[in-house]
Design a protein around this motif. Structure first.
Motif, mmCIF file in Angstrom:
data_model
loop_
_atom_site.group_PDB
_atom_site.id
_atom_site.type_symbol
_atom_site.label_atom_id
_atom_site.label_comp_id
_atom_site.label_asym_id
_atom_site.label_seq_id
_atom_site.Cartn_x
_atom_site.Cartn_y
_atom_site.Cartn_z
ATOM 1 N N ARG A 9 0.822 -1.206 0.000
ATOM 2 C CA ARG A 9 0.000 0.000 0.000
ATOM 3 C C ARG A 9 0.865 1.268 0.000
ATOM 4 N N ALA A 10 0.571 2.157 -0.952
ATOM 5 C CA ALA A 10 1.329 3.408 -1.023
ATOM 6 C C ALA A 10 0.385 4.603 -1.072
ATOM 7 N N GLN A 11 -0.888 4.355 -1.279
ATOM 8 C CA GLN A 11 -1.830 5.461 -1.411
ATOM 9 C C GLN A 11 -3.234 4.967 -1.076
ATOM 10 N N LEU A 19 1.543 0.158 -12.357
ATOM 11 C CA LEU A 19 2.292 -0.011 -13.611
ATOM 12 C C LEU A 19 3.606 -0.749 -13.424
ATOM 13 N N SER A 20 4.274 -0.503 -12.280
ATOM 14 C CA SER A 20 5.576 -1.154 -12.062
ATOM 15 C C SER A 20 5.413 -2.662 -12.196
ATOM 16 N N LEU A 21 4.322 -3.192 -11.639
ATOM 17 C CA LEU A 21 4.107 -4.643 -11.662
ATOM 18 C C LEU A 21 3.482 -5.109 -12.973
ATOM 19 N N VAL A 60 8.167 -7.916 -5.276
ATOM 20 C CA VAL A 60 7.627 -6.772 -4.534
ATOM 21 C C VAL A 60 8.201 -5.480 -5.099
ATOM 22 N N THR A 61 7.341 -4.504 -5.379
ATOM 23 C CA THR A 61 7.824 -3.199 -5.841
ATOM 24 C C THR A 61 7.845 -2.252 -4.655
ATOM 25 N N VAL A 62 8.953 -1.539 -4.498
ATOM 26 C CA VAL A 62 9.094 -0.720 -3.288
ATOM 27 C C VAL A 62 9.655 0.659 -3.616
ATOM 28 N N PRO A 66 6.556 5.727 2.757
ATOM 29 C CA PRO A 66 5.602 4.860 3.457
ATOM 30 C C PRO A 66 5.464 3.460 2.843
ATOM 31 N N GLN A 67 5.663 3.333 1.539
ATOM 32 C CA GLN A 67 5.516 2.000 0.933
ATOM 33 C C GLN A 67 6.559 1.033 1.499
ATOM 34 N N LEU A 68 7.739 1.561 1.801
ATOM 35 C CA LEU A 68 8.786 0.738 2.414
ATOM 36 C C LEU A 68 8.330 0.242 3.786
ATOM 37 N N GLN A 114 15.260 -1.397 -14.477
ATOM 38 C CA GLN A 114 14.060 -2.004 -15.080
ATOM 39 C C GLN A 114 14.109 -3.538 -14.977
ATOM 40 N N GLY A 115 12.918 -4.129 -14.847
ATOM 41 C CA GLY A 115 12.878 -5.573 -14.620
ATOM 42 C C GLY A 115 12.540 -6.429 -15.827
ATOM 43 N N GLU A 116 12.119 -5.806 -16.946
ATOM 44 C CA GLU A 116 11.578 -6.603 -18.060
ATOM 45 C C GLU A 116 12.540 -7.678 -18.567
ATOM 46 N N ARG A 117 13.822 -7.337 -18.699
ATOM 47 C CA ARG A 117 14.769 -8.336 -19.203
ATOM 48 C C ARG A 117 15.376 -9.144 -18.061
ATOM 49 N N ASN A 203 20.005 7.759 -10.847
ATOM 50 C CA ASN A 203 20.491 6.484 -10.303
ATOM 51 C C ASN A 203 19.901 5.313 -11.079
ATOM 52 N N MET A 204 18.673 5.482 -11.496
ATOM 53 C CA MET A 204 17.933 4.391 -12.134
ATOM 54 C C MET A 204 18.316 4.235 -13.602
ATOM 55 N N PHE A 205 18.453 5.337 -14.317
ATOM 56 C CA PHE A 205 18.601 5.258 -15.787
ATOM 57 C C PHE A 205 19.910 5.829 -16.329
ATOM 58 N N PHE A 235 0.222 10.843 -17.653
ATOM 59 C CA PHE A 235 1.445 10.178 -18.113
ATOM 60 C C PHE A 235 2.478 10.295 -17.000
ATOM 61 N N HIS A 236 2.907 9.169 -16.477
ATOM 62 C CA HIS A 236 3.845 9.200 -15.355
ATOM 63 C C HIS A 236 5.304 9.158 -15.784
ATOM 64 N N ASP A 237 5.587 9.320 -17.074
ATOM 65 C CA ASP A 237 6.978 9.354 -17.549
ATOM 66 C C ASP A 237 7.748 10.433 -16.782
ATOM 67 N N ASN A 238 9.020 10.160 -16.546
ATOM 68 C CA ASN A 238 9.831 11.161 -15.860
ATOM 69 C C ASN A 238 9.995 12.419 -16.702
ATOM 70 N N ASN A 239 9.952 12.263 -18.010
ATOM 71 C CA ASN A 239 10.149 13.414 -18.899
ATOM 72 C C ASN A 239 9.387 13.143 -20.200
ATOM 73 N N TYR A 402 12.000 11.856 5.676
ATOM 74 C CA TYR A 402 13.059 12.131 4.697
ATOM 75 C C TYR A 402 12.586 11.929 3.261
ATOM 76 N N ASP A 403 12.042 10.737 3.008
ATOM 77 C CA ASP A 403 11.687 10.422 1.625
ATOM 78 C C ASP A 403 10.523 11.239 1.100
ATOM 79 N N ARG A 404 9.769 11.797 2.032
ATOM 80 C CA ARG A 404 8.689 12.674 1.564
ATOM 81 C C ARG A 404 9.219 14.064 1.264
ATOM 82 N N ARG A 405 10.506 14.223 1.440
ATOM 83 C CA ARG A 405 11.191 15.472 1.122
ATOM 84 C C ARG A 405 10.669 16.646 1.936
ATOM 85 N N ARG A 406 10.301 16.335 3.182
ATOM 86 C CA ARG A 406 9.801 17.401 4.046
ATOM 87 C C ARG A 406 10.737 17.648 5.221
HETATM 88 C C1 B12 Z 1 2.942 6.870 -9.515
HETATM 89 C C2 B12 Z 1 4.001 7.331 -8.560
HETATM 90 C C3 B12 Z 1 3.634 7.425 -7.236
HETATM 91 C C4 B12 Z 1 2.255 7.051 -6.708
HETATM 92 C C5 B12 Z 1 2.048 5.598 -6.310
HETATM 93 C C6 B12 Z 1 2.833 4.532 -6.970
HETATM 94 C C7 B12 Z 1 2.524 3.162 -6.407
HETATM 95 N N1 B12 Z 1 3.474 2.281 -6.439
HETATM 96 O O1 B12 Z 1 1.480 2.885 -5.934
HETATM 97 C C8 B12 Z 1 2.147 7.938 -5.439
HETATM 98 C C9 B12 Z 1 1.459 9.244 -5.791
HETATM 99 C C10 B12 Z 1 1.455 7.359 -4.239
HETATM 100 C C11 B12 Z 1 3.620 8.217 -5.168
HETATM 101 C C12 B12 Z 1 4.063 8.645 -3.971
HETATM 102 C C13 B12 Z 1 5.381 8.935 -3.680
HETATM 103 N N2 B12 Z 1 6.404 8.931 -4.553
HETATM 104 CO CO1 B12 Z 1 6.259 8.323 -6.345
HETATM 105 N N3 B12 Z 1 6.237 8.068 -8.185
HETATM 106 C C14 B12 Z 1 5.310 7.662 -8.988
HETATM 107 C C15 B12 Z 1 5.844 7.707 -10.428
HETATM 108 C C16 B12 Z 1 5.394 9.041 -11.060
HETATM 109 C C17 B12 Z 1 5.457 6.586 -11.350
HETATM 110 C C18 B12 Z 1 5.735 5.181 -10.818
HETATM 111 C C19 B12 Z 1 5.473 4.227 -11.937
HETATM 112 O O2 B12 Z 1 4.416 3.665 -12.040
HETATM 113 N N4 B12 Z 1 6.444 4.104 -12.858
HETATM 114 C C20 B12 Z 1 6.311 3.251 -14.022
HETATM 115 C C21 B12 Z 1 6.971 1.921 -13.791
HETATM 116 C C22 B12 Z 1 6.842 1.066 -15.027
HETATM 117 O O3 B12 Z 1 8.341 2.171 -13.548
HETATM 118 P P1 B12 Z 1 9.020 1.674 -12.215
HETATM 119 O O4 B12 Z 1 8.169 1.879 -11.044
HETATM 120 O O5 B12 Z 1 10.370 2.277 -12.155
HETATM 121 O O6 B12 Z 1 9.154 0.083 -12.449
HETATM 122 C C23 B12 Z 1 10.186 -0.508 -13.232
HETATM 123 C C24 B12 Z 1 11.486 -0.758 -12.462
HETATM 124 O O7 B12 Z 1 11.654 0.069 -11.336
HETATM 125 C C25 B12 Z 1 11.436 -2.189 -12.094
HETATM 126 N N5 B12 Z 1 10.683 -2.589 -10.915
HETATM 127 C C26 B12 Z 1 9.841 -1.900 -10.148
HETATM 128 N N6 B12 Z 1 9.370 -2.680 -9.160
HETATM 129 C C27 B12 Z 1 9.916 -3.906 -9.307
HETATM 130 C C28 B12 Z 1 9.772 -5.082 -8.574
HETATM 131 C C29 B12 Z 1 10.479 -6.227 -8.967
HETATM 132 C C30 B12 Z 1 10.325 -7.463 -8.177
HETATM 133 C C31 B12 Z 1 11.319 -6.174 -10.104
HETATM 134 C C32 B12 Z 1 12.026 -7.376 -10.540
HETATM 135 C C33 B12 Z 1 11.477 -4.990 -10.829
HETATM 136 C C34 B12 Z 1 10.767 -3.863 -10.424
HETATM 137 O O8 B12 Z 1 10.793 -2.755 -13.223
HETATM 138 C C35 B12 Z 1 9.705 -1.893 -13.611
HETATM 139 C C36 B12 Z 1 9.439 -2.041 -15.080
HETATM 140 O O9 B12 Z 1 10.541 -1.577 -15.815
HETATM 141 C C37 B12 Z 1 7.391 7.682 -10.175
HETATM 142 C C38 B12 Z 1 8.226 8.309 -11.267
HETATM 143 C C39 B12 Z 1 8.363 7.374 -12.423
HETATM 144 N N7 B12 Z 1 8.157 7.896 -13.589
HETATM 145 O O10 B12 Z 1 8.615 6.172 -12.293
HETATM 146 C C40 B12 Z 1 7.478 8.421 -8.841
HETATM 147 C C41 B12 Z 1 8.633 8.136 -7.903
HETATM 148 C C42 B12 Z 1 8.900 6.659 -7.868
HETATM 149 N N8 B12 Z 1 8.102 8.571 -6.608
HETATM 150 C C43 B12 Z 1 8.979 9.137 -5.864
HETATM 151 C C44 B12 Z 1 8.732 9.662 -4.576
HETATM 152 C C45 B12 Z 1 9.884 10.423 -3.913
HETATM 153 C C46 B12 Z 1 7.492 9.506 -3.976
HETATM 154 C C47 B12 Z 1 7.107 10.046 -2.604
HETATM 155 C C48 B12 Z 1 8.114 9.814 -1.506
HETATM 156 C C49 B12 Z 1 6.798 11.539 -2.871
HETATM 157 C C50 B12 Z 1 6.368 12.367 -1.708
HETATM 158 N N9 B12 Z 1 7.125 13.398 -1.472
HETATM 159 O O11 B12 Z 1 5.401 12.110 -1.084
HETATM 160 C C51 B12 Z 1 5.785 9.333 -2.318
HETATM 161 C C52 B12 Z 1 5.951 8.155 -1.346
HETATM 162 C C53 B12 Z 1 5.136 6.964 -1.688
HETATM 163 C C54 B12 Z 1 4.875 6.001 -0.582
HETATM 164 N N10 B12 Z 1 3.628 5.979 -0.105
HETATM 165 O O12 B12 Z 1 5.749 5.306 -0.163
HETATM 166 C C55 B12 Z 1 10.320 9.213 -6.541
HETATM 167 C C56 B12 Z 1 11.350 8.240 -5.980
HETATM 168 C C57 B12 Z 1 12.668 8.936 -5.861
HETATM 169 C C58 B12 Z 1 13.643 8.273 -4.970
HETATM 170 N N11 B12 Z 1 14.388 9.076 -4.228
HETATM 171 O O13 B12 Z 1 13.757 7.087 -4.934
HETATM 172 C C59 B12 Z 1 9.929 9.010 -8.048
HETATM 173 C C60 B12 Z 1 11.011 8.382 -8.894
HETATM 174 C C61 B12 Z 1 9.577 10.418 -8.592
HETATM 175 C C62 B12 Z 1 10.794 11.294 -8.773
HETATM 176 N N12 B12 Z 1 11.197 11.561 -9.999
HETATM 177 O O14 B12 Z 1 11.385 11.761 -7.833
HETATM 178 N N13 B12 Z 1 4.398 7.970 -6.253
#
Ligand code: B12
Ligand code: SF4
Length: 484
Positions: A9-11, A19-21, A60-62, A66-68, A114-117, A203-205, A235-239, A402-406
């Motif tokens: 749970r993150a929200q 989407l991550s999953l 598990v996606t983390v 709070p999600q941690l 990224q986890g796809e490959r 760090n990620m890309f 669109f949740h793309d970083n850019n 800390y992670d909430r950047r507050r």
């Molecule tokens: C949607 C989103 C949220 C949503 C919820 C997401 C959820 N999981 O439910 C909400 C609004 C709740 C949210 C909140 C926060 N978020 Co946010 N969020 C995003 C956002 C915009 C998109 C995430 C996403 O769906 N990405 C798309 C998927 C496909 O990409 P991905 O998650 O990276 O997944 C890939 C890989 O990481 C990997 N992977 C991921 N999980 C797993 C698991 C396994 C097992 C494996 C093998 C691989 C794998 O494979 C995936 C496919 O390639 C990202 C930015 C981004 N563009 O990613 C920020 C981002 C992740 N969030 C961030 C932050 C900081 C937060 C908050 C702390 C912000 C705040 N100040 O409150 C909070 C805390 C959340 C919490 N409760 O813990 C930062 C993390 C930065 C960091 N320092 O690590 C990001 C990167 C934004 C940024 N540019 O700063 N967030």
């Protein structure tokens, strides 16, 4: 092999597609189930039942924050209960802090980036009884240290099948937001081509940006609109806007659908777009764009290595977006090293100017929280800053904000400076309540605006207890809290 995907749970409020999953599920060639803690009331019980099956791998996606705090106790409990269970963590927390993740008793393997490959190869290694740490992108804690395979190159999301929407109850994810009554989220590129030294996307890309082609993006949006009746897309793309040609093609391709949309961009990139592109974006339903303005102090911006962004760019973009009826949402990263007081003072002054020029612009105020990248992080460590080493430390009360950047815990920040930012923020949000908050009604907004008018005009920001109390009582949510 039985694979379970878990989104801790993150929200609570705005339920987004996990989407991550979903991006991982589409590459699995075995039986899988997805448990989404954001939408399933009995998520933990279902997870327990699914993990009881012998030979299960739990993915598990983390994210940090709070999600941690939810992922950690769940995984430790499951691992203690089912010792044969293999637990794999991925996502931003695991990638940015692999040591802390991998050494935790609730984690067997960590996937970096990224986890796809990586995931299919990791699962193959597990099936074959081999050593998964030889797989590129996999890490684990062995004999008191992190063991990791080579780094893996980024991949293009569109090179894999569509997210398996049909396996979800999509109705649960149709969210009411300021954009529309049925908002869905999508992610249409990987990474970002910049190296801003405060941003975990680096760090990620590592400066790579790999976009899905425009026709693919259009096809997915059309699918969401026609099959699932989406009337808005985030669109949740970083850019999202990094390539003007793609933006134009996507805009043209979705104009007839009548969906509203939102995305994230760089100020300097969109300042360079032609007038025709701005018109095409506005016509296609683009309502709001998130921008990193970062600071009103040019020295602070330069210290962040923002790739040439200037304070003047932010002012110009604000006016340009207003002319086109697209609302800019400016994010600030405050209290940077060097001269944090000057940084805050100039940034808050810039916020006042931006609001004067365009009252519709939105403002998000974060504090600079170091991530391990060369640059300002080195400056912080020189001054005694050190990140936690274990998850228990990350979850301790001192690090909770800390992670909430507050509450960044940087050596140069003082409680007085933090208070001044949040006092200002309270008055700002009373004078200009965000459009993304849907809880407060029109009369409550009017009341807050009237009550804060004198404070805003006179610049009297100190101790706005009356406003804070009303915002709390009426459940006001700032834009960055939209999900909570
Ligand atoms: C949607 C989103 C949220 C949503 C919820 C997401 C959820 N999981 O439910 C909400 C609004 C709740 C949210 C909140 C926060 N978020 Co946010 N969020 C995003 C956002 C915009 C998109 C995430 C996403 O769906 N990405 C798309 C998927 C496909 O990409 P991905 O998650 O990276 O997944 C890939 C890989 O990481 C990997 N992977 C991921 N999980 C797993 C698991 C396994 C097992 C494996 C093998 C691989 C794998 O494979 C995936 C496919 O390639 C990202 C930015 C981004 N563009 O990613 C920020 C981002 C992740 N969030 C961030 C932050 C900081 C937060 C908050 C702390 C912000 C705040 N100040 O409150 C909070 C805390 C959340 C919490 N409760 O813990 C930062 C993390 C930065 C960091 N320092 O690590 C990001 C990167 C934004 C940024 N540019 O700063 N967030
Ligand atoms: S442009 Fe934005 S997403 Fe890209 S590295 Fe800089 S802050 Fe991060």
């Amino acid at each position: 092999m039985n694979v379970v995907l878990f989104n801790p749970r993150a929200q609570k409020a705005h339920r987004r597609l996990p989407l991550s999953l979903l991006m991982l599920a589409r590459v699995l060639d075995c039986e899988w189930a997805l448990v989404d803690g954001n939408v399933e009331p009995g998520a933990e019980q279902r997870l327990d039942a699914l993990c009881a099956r012998p030979g299960t791998v739990l993915l598990v996606t983390v994210m940090p924050g709070p999600q941690l705090g939810v992922a950690t106790p769940s995984c430790r409990r499951l691992k203690a209960r089912y010792p044969g269970l293999t637990i794999v963590w991925g996502g931003y927390f695991a990638t940015v802090y692999p040591e802390a993740a991998a050494r935790d008793p609730g984690v067997d393997f960590v996937v970096l980036g990224q986890g796809e490959r990586t995931l299919p190869e990791l699962l193959d290694a597990l099936r074959a009884g081999g050593d998964p740490t030889a797989v590129p992108g996999v890490a684990a804690w062995r004999d008191g240290g992190l063991v990791r395979g080579p780094t893996r190159a980024s991949v293009r999301p569109a090179d894999f099948p569509d997210p398996p929407y049909e396996r979800l109850d999509m109705e649960r994810y149709a969210a009411r937001t300021f954009l529309g009554d049925r908002t869905y989220n999508h992610h249409a590129s990987a990474g970002c081509p910049y190296f801003c030294n405060f941003c975990a996307v680096v760090n990620m890309f590592e400066g790579k940006w790999i976009p899905d082609p425009a026709d693919h993006v259009v096809r997915i949006v059309r699918r969401l609109a026609t099959e699932y009746r989406a009337d808005a897309i985030e669109f949740h793309d970083n850019n999202f806007f990094a390539w003007e040609k793609r933006v134009v093609e996507v805009s043209r391709g979705i104009t007839d659908l009548g969906v509203s949309w939102w995305g994230e961009a760089r100020i300097d990139t969109m300042l360079g777009f032609s007038g025709a592109t701005w018109e095409a974006m506005a016509r296609s339903g683009l309502r709001m764009v998130f921008f990193g303005a970062e600071s009103g102090d040019q020295d602070a911006i330069d210290g962040m290595e923002k790739g040439g962004l200037t304070v003047e760019d932010t002012r110009a973009l604000n006016r340009l977006a207003r002319r086109h009826g697209i609302r800019p949402e400016f994010s600030f990263v405050l209290a940077n090293p060097g001269d944090p007081e000057r940084d805050v003072e100039r940034s808050l002054a810039l916020v006042r100017d931006l609001k004067a020029d365009n009252p519709d612009c939105e403002i998000i105020l974060y504090m600079y929280t170091p991530v391990p990248l060369p640059g300002m992080y080195d400056e912080a460590t020189k001054q005694g800053f050190a990140l936690p080493k274990t998850i228990d430390d990350w979850l301790s009360p001192e690090w909770a904000g800390y992670d909430r950047r507050r509450n960044p815990r940087t050596p140069w920040i003082t409680p007085g400076l933090v208070d001044s930012v949040y006092d200002f923020e309270t008055v700002l949000h009373a004078r200009y309540p965000t459009v993304s908050d849907l809880r407060m009604g029109p009369w409550q907004r009017r009341a807050l605006r009237a009550l804060s008018a004198a404070r805003w005009r006179l610049g009297w920001m100190k101790a706005p207890y009356e406003l804070r109390l009303l915002q709390k009582a009426w459940g006001y949510r700032r834009p960055e809290e939209m999900g909570f």
